[in-house]
Design an enzyme around this catalytic site. Structure first.
Site, mmCIF file in Angstrom:
data_model
loop_
_atom_site.group_PDB
_atom_site.id
_atom_site.type_symbol
_atom_site.label_atom_id
_atom_site.label_comp_id
_atom_site.label_asym_id
_atom_site.label_seq_id
_atom_site.Cartn_x
_atom_site.Cartn_y
_atom_site.Cartn_z
ATOM 1 N N LYS A 289 0.846 -1.194 0.000
ATOM 2 C CA LYS A 289 0.000 0.000 0.000
ATOM 3 C C LYS A 289 0.882 1.245 0.000
ATOM 4 O O LYS A 289 1.857 1.340 0.741
ATOM 5 C CB LYS A 289 -0.904 0.007 1.236
ATOM 6 C CG LYS A 289 -1.925 -1.122 1.267
ATOM 7 C CD LYS A 289 -2.770 -1.053 2.532
ATOM 8 C CE LYS A 289 -3.691 -2.247 2.661
ATOM 9 N NZ LYS A 289 -4.738 -2.275 1.653
ATOM 10 N N ARG A 364 -10.631 -11.310 -0.390
ATOM 11 C CA ARG A 364 -11.533 -12.175 -1.161
ATOM 12 C C ARG A 364 -10.932 -13.562 -1.361
ATOM 13 O O ARG A 364 -11.662 -14.536 -1.520
ATOM 14 C CB ARG A 364 -11.853 -11.511 -2.501
ATOM 15 C CG ARG A 364 -10.693 -11.417 -3.472
ATOM 16 C CD ARG A 364 -10.881 -10.349 -4.525
ATOM 17 N NE ARG A 364 -10.895 -9.026 -3.925
ATOM 18 C CZ ARG A 364 -11.025 -7.903 -4.623
ATOM 19 N NH1 ARG A 364 -11.158 -7.943 -5.941
ATOM 20 N NH2 ARG A 364 -11.021 -6.741 -4.020
#
Length: 508
Positions: A289, A364
């Site tokens: 990130k 996910r």
């Protein structure tokens, strides 16, 4: 319990600084230090919602409110003036807006509970609520709101100002003898207590909450409540096909875990399947990130697992008999020489494969493992929860959901509305599966052709739900607030734990 440090256990075990709310008749007002009085918005100013003459000094309070231009008795609006009611008690007003509802009462009690912290013997006067059913709903809402308003981060000075407080709801004498009201009070206390426990978990610093520690805390609580619990290490999860979870956690020195919670399931009954994302820290992996504000709060990336576990525990504490299996995959997503790479292919318990396009789309992946494994258990329905994205555009006071079954979606959304923790359903588009096409696997974990969003994640997960009724909840918008919003202060909210609990109550 391996990996569990004693201070972490103590922090989580402190559910709230005030862990109970009691009911009492009007006599309790004589010994109060602070009396909280709900008022409603009327055409000519704030209007009282308690019997005339019940609380000494209310004439002075209403006169002061009438002169206060900053107070309109709007929803959850705490009056900026406090009036001396008796020799011991001060009076504080809180607005309900109009009309009176369980939601307006809960929000008012939460705001007042926060503002009244440290005031000693605190009494909230229940407004006239009509019949016994409405009165029970009002008691539950006030008890829940008062406890939610007491939450404060542990370990700081703010946590030390309410140790000696007591909370009481003043009710008409008939309600003290009502089994329905007593049950509603207990439900409110259990819901808020477990929500606050979830909030404490989400607020723990990541150096105190590894996958192993989180797994140990959840399994220990399950054992106390008589819920079946298994903890799988990396070898055990690989044996069960959780290749994506093992790969996501491969870059961290702190290995991944999977916790499976289960309740008794009678013969011939298909259990409910629940899944919660438990990323105890998400640096993004090799797709690190770049936004320091985003990476700073990635301790909250396990909020889905905490909320699912909290709902299961609260249901057990209320004595609900809901056959279920909850799968909570846990990992840290870190960059290192052993981390998974973009271009890697991982496998899932149902035999499906995924090509990794972005290692920061990891939530996910671990939920896909959980859904694929649960579907093999022939569950009746699937609900998964995870802080997957903040791109659902529903704001900080809603969670987003996608579903392949309208009846299940309506039940989950209705539960959220009743719990005061609402969500919003967004559409699935089958055409979006084309954006996840892969040359070397069944699909990619995100699209290369457009920015990642909640719909992309939901589309990916829908393939693992198949034709089993399924709802995906993305709580990335509301699990951890970056600033105050409504009655909620900056920090963790516990969402959607109370919505899930209400769903289990309805299902029972």
């Amino acid at each position: 319990m391996p990996g569990l440090c004693c201070d972490t256990a103590a922090l989580v075990d402190t559910v709230t600084l005030v862990d109970a709310v009691t009911l009492a008749g009007a006599a309790v007002l004589a010994g109060a230090d602070l009396i909280i009085l709900p008022v409603t918005a009327a055409g000519d100013g704030p209007a009282p919602l308690w019997p005339a003459g019940m609380v000494p000094g209310t004439d002075r309070l209403m006169a002061a409110l009438g002169r206060e231009p900053r107070f309109a008795a709007g929803p959850a609006e705490v009056a900026p003036v406090i009036v001396a009611g008796t020799e011991t008690a001060d009076l504080m007003a809180v607005g309900l807006g109009a009309p009176l509802t369980a939601d307006s009462l809960r929000d008012a009690a939460q705001a007042a509970g926060s503002a009244a912290r440290g005031r000693g013997r605190i009494v909230f006067v229940l407004p006239a609520a009509g019949d016994e059913e409405n009165a029970a709903a009002a008691v539950r809402a006030v008890a829940e709101g008062l406890l939610l308003g007491r939450f404060r981060p542990q370990g700081g000075d703010a946590a030390e100002d309410a140790d000696d407080d007591t909370l009481t709801i003043a009710v008409p004498p008939a309600l003290l003898r009502s089994p329905a009201v007593a049950a509603a009070l207990r439900t409110g206390l259990v819901a808020a207590g477990h929500a606050n426990r979830v909030r404490h978990l989400v607020d723990l610093p990541p150096n105190r909450l590894s996958p192993e520690t989180l797994a140990g805390l959840i399994a220990a609580r399950a054992g106390e409540l008589g819920i079946g619990a298994e903890i799988w290490d990396r070898e055990a999860m690989l044996a069960r096909g959780f290749g994506a979870t093992a790969a996501v956690g491969a870059g961290s020195a702190r290995p991944p875990r999977v916790v499976v919670l289960s309740t008794p399931c009678p013969a011939g009954v298909r259990p409910l399947g629940l899944a919660g994302k438990g990323m105890t820290f998400d640096a993004g992996g090799l797709n690190l990130k770049q936004d320091f504000e985003s990476i700073f709060r990635m301790k909250e990336d396990m909020a889905g697992a905490a909320a699912v576990a909290g709902a299961v525990f609260a249901a057990a504490e209320l004595g609900l008999r809901v056959p279920l299996i909850a799968v909570l995959p846990m990992a840290e997503n870190m960059p290192s020489g052993s981390a998974q790479r973009p271009g890697d292919v991982v496998s899932h318990p149902d035999g499906q494969t995924t090509e990794i396009v972005d290692t920061d789309c990891e939530g996910r992946l671990i939920l896909a493992d959980a859904l694929g494994w649960l579907r093999q258990r022939n569950v009746a329905a699937l609900i998964d929860v995870g802080t997957l994205t903040d791109c659902a555009d529903v704001g900080p006071l809603l969670w987003a959901c996608w579903a392949n079954d309208t009846a299940l979606a309506r039940a989950v959304l209705a539960a959220g509305r009743r719990a005061g923790e609402p969500g919003w359903r967004l559409p699935l588009r089958p055409e979006y599966h084309a954006f996840l096409a892969s040359r070397v696997a069944a699909r990619t974990n995100t699209a290369l052709s457009h920015p990642d969003a909640g719909l992309t994640a939901a589309t990916f997960l829908s393939a693992f739900a198949g034709d089993t009724p399924w709802v995906h909840i993305d709580n990335g918008s509301c699990a951890y607030l970056e600033e105050d919003a409504g009655v909620w202060e900056e920090g963790p909210t516990g969402a959607p734990m109370r919505a899930l609990l209400q769903f289990l109550i309805d299902r029972a």
